[in-house]
Write an enzyme that holds these catalytic residues in place. Structure first.
Site, PDB file in Angstrom:
ATOM      1  N   THR A 121       0.803  -1.229   0.000  1.00 29.20           N
ATOM      2  CA  THR A 121       0.000   0.000   0.000  1.00 29.20           C
ATOM      3  C   THR A 121       0.833   1.275   0.000  1.00 29.20           C
ATOM      4  OG1 THR A 121      -0.142  -0.249   2.412  1.00 29.20           O
ATOM      5  CG2 THR A 121      -1.985  -1.094   1.103  1.00 29.20           C
ATOM      6  N   GLU A 122       2.146   1.164  -0.096  1.00 27.31           N
ATOM      7  CA  GLU A 122       3.005   2.343   0.039  1.00 27.31           C
ATOM      8  C   GLU A 122       2.652   3.443  -0.961  1.00 27.31           C
ATOM      9  OE1 GLU A 122       5.529  -1.082   1.644  1.00 27.31           O
ATOM     10  OE2 GLU A 122       4.053  -0.774   0.056  1.00 27.31           O
ATOM     11  N   VAL A 123       2.463   3.071  -2.245  1.00 22.51           N
ATOM     12  CA  VAL A 123       2.218   4.108  -3.255  1.00 22.51           C
ATOM     13  C   VAL A 123       0.940   4.891  -2.958  1.00 22.51           C
ATOM     14  CG1 VAL A 123       3.529   3.058  -5.128  1.00 22.51           C
ATOM     15  CG2 VAL A 123       1.123   2.399  -4.776  1.00 22.51           C
ATOM     16  N   ILE A 125       0.027   6.028  -0.132  1.00 16.00           N
ATOM     17  CA  ILE A 125       0.251   7.103   0.837  1.00 16.00           C
ATOM     18  C   ILE A 125       1.465   7.953   0.450  1.00 16.00           C
ATOM     19  CG2 ILE A 125      -0.866   5.880   2.746  1.00 16.00           C
ATOM     20  CD1 ILE A 125       2.023   5.371   3.837  1.00 16.00           C
TER      21      ILE A 125
END
Length: 244
Positions: A121-123, A125
């Site tokens: 899910t990094e991209v 945030i």
């Protein structure tokens, strides 16, 4: 407050991420305590293998946005799992997100129940899966990883196993683990250590080559305006400003 539970049975040390109210997010304190517990297990001649598991319905939600670990500390934790002279197994019965997937990739064997889900899910945030790429890139399918890194889509256990993120999955994770642990208990400790060294050589080469650059990238992205907006939006339960 203890963030890592410790139990032992027949030479297997079980370390449980135990901050369910924070979805076992990787805070500075949790990362430090887990690193210490792994070091202790590595030095203990009574430990044949380590199982890394969790309390609550989430294995780990990734970095704790309120108290994130330093990138260097996360690198140290992941490398510590890879270098530990005992096999480390992940036992997952819940959700795994972002940095938590780095823990799975660092482990020698990762098993999950079909209730588990996974997502990079990094991209979403405003950052990138930089540090966790150190164990992930050498061990997972690169074409599939490109899709899931870039989109943040959710994976089920079948897809996670197909791309190399998981070793195996089943309805009852302990049934899946039982023959694996039996095999480890029947194996000579020195032989296990040397066999693990063979299996992790390429992963450690990636750490040696890329750790400094990926640590710097992680620090830069977490300090960016996009990351501030993404993290604020996440905590406020809204879409960040770039969503179209």
């Amino acid at each position: 407050m203890t963030l890592i539970g410790r139990t032992r049975a027949r030479g297997v040390e079980t370390l449980s991420l135990d901050a369910p109210e924070r979805r076992n997010a990787l805070s500075a304190a949790l990362v430090g305590e887990l690193a210490d517990a792994l070091t202790d297990a590595g030095k203990d001649s009574g430990v044949r293998a380590v199982v890394l598991t969790h309390t609550g319905n989430t294995f780990s939600a990734g970095a704790d946005l309120r108290d994130p670990p330093a990138p260097e500390a996360l690198v140290g934790l992941l490398r510590g799992i890879v270098e530990l002279p005992k096999p480390v197994l992940a036992r997952v019965t819940g959700h795994v997100r972002a940095g938590g997937l780095g823990l799975l990739a660092a482990c020698d064997i990762s098993v999950a129940s079909h209730a588990a889900t996974f997502a990079f899910t990094e991209v979403r945030i405003g950052v990138a899966p930089a540090v966790i790429s150190l164990p992930l890139l050498p061990r997972t399918d690169p074409r599939a990883l490109a899709r899931y890194y870039l989109t943040g889509e959710r994976l089920d256990t079948a897809e996670a196993a197909r791309i190399g993120l998981l070793t195996a999955a089943g309805d009852d994770v302990d049934e899946v683990l039982a023959p694996i642990l039996d095999g480890l208990r029947r194996s000579a400790p020195e032989a296990l250590a040397e066999t693990k060294r063979l299996l992790t050589a390429r992963v450690l080469e990636t750490f040696d080559r890329d750790a400094a650059d990926l640590t710097a990238l992680s620090a830069r992205l977490f300090a960016s305006a996009h990351a501030r907006e993404g993290m604020t939006a996440f905590l406020e339960r809204r879409d960040p400003e770039w969503v179209v």
